[in-house]
Design an enzyme around this catalytic site. Structure first.
Site, PDB file in Angstrom:
ATOM      1  N   THR A   1      29.394  73.799 -27.281  1.00  0.00           N
ATOM      2  CA  THR A   1      29.521  72.612 -26.622  1.00  0.00           C
ATOM      3  C   THR A   1      30.765  72.640 -25.842  1.00  0.00           C
ATOM      4  OG1 THR A   1      28.412  71.460 -28.253  1.00  0.00           O
ATOM      5  CG2 THR A   1      30.274  70.233 -26.989  1.00  0.00           C
ATOM      6  N   CYS A   2      31.798  73.295 -26.354  1.00  0.00           N
ATOM      7  CA  CYS A   2      33.026  73.383 -25.582  1.00  0.00           C
ATOM      8  C   CYS A   2      32.970  74.276 -24.242  1.00  0.00           C
ATOM      9  CB  CYS A   2      33.958  74.536 -26.267  1.00  0.00           C
ATOM     10  SG  CYS A   2      34.210  73.745 -28.152  1.00  0.00           S
TER      11      CYS A   2
END
Length: 168
Positions: free
Chosen positions: A55-56
């Site tokens: 996600t990052c």
């Protein structure tokens, strides 16, 4: 106790891998005092559990790069990405994501500043140790004026678009 809107951010040391030497910074990892970094500045800060994580890397960091110009047009002086990683990893991640100076990739390797903010989480059961919670914040002259803390593993409120809408 978690930091909240109206609180002053705690002082601490964050590391940054500097790609190009200047009069005040050598190439490689350099440490900076948060109290000096925030003086007189309006900072869009986002923090996340780890560099190179799905996600990052796919959503969180790219959103701030994509909205860089719009954030700057709202009076933001700097965008900070803080993670519990070392400066070498943060520097490599910034190069990989082609940050090119738009976002300061700041390392909190031992999670000391993250703990002082009250925004740490223990992900030892997942093999990651102590990490930062996912959040975004607007810091004005060292004071938190917006705070968007994600619940669980979510990515709903700490994105660049949400923070952009909150900036007056």
């Amino acid at each position: 106790m978690s930091i909240k809107v109206g609180d002053r951010v705690p002082d601490g040391t964050l590391g940054e891998f500097i790609e190009t030497a200047t009069d005040t910074c050598a190439v490689g990892p350099n440490n900076f005092q948060v109290s000096d970094m925030v003086k007189g500045k309006k900072i869009a800060l986002f923090a996340l559990p780890g560099a190179f994580t799905p996600t990052c890397s796919a959503k969180h960091l790219p959103g701030y790069i994509e909205l860089y110009d719009q954030l700057m047009s709202k009076g933001i002086d700097e965008i900070w990405c803080v993670s519990v990683n070392d400066p070498f990893v943060m520097g490599a991640w910034g190069r990989d994501c082609q940050v090119n100076g738009r976002v300061r990739m700041l390392a909190d390797g031992s999670a000391n500043w993250t703990r002082a903010m009250g925004l740490d989480q223990d992900l030892s059961a997942r093999g990651m140790g102590v990490r930062s919670k996912r959040y975004s914040a607007l810091i004005e002259d060292g004071v938190v004026t917006q705070l968007n803390l994600e619940q669980g593993g979510g990515f709903e409120v700490s994105d660049a678009g949400t923070l952009l809408k909150q900036i007056g």
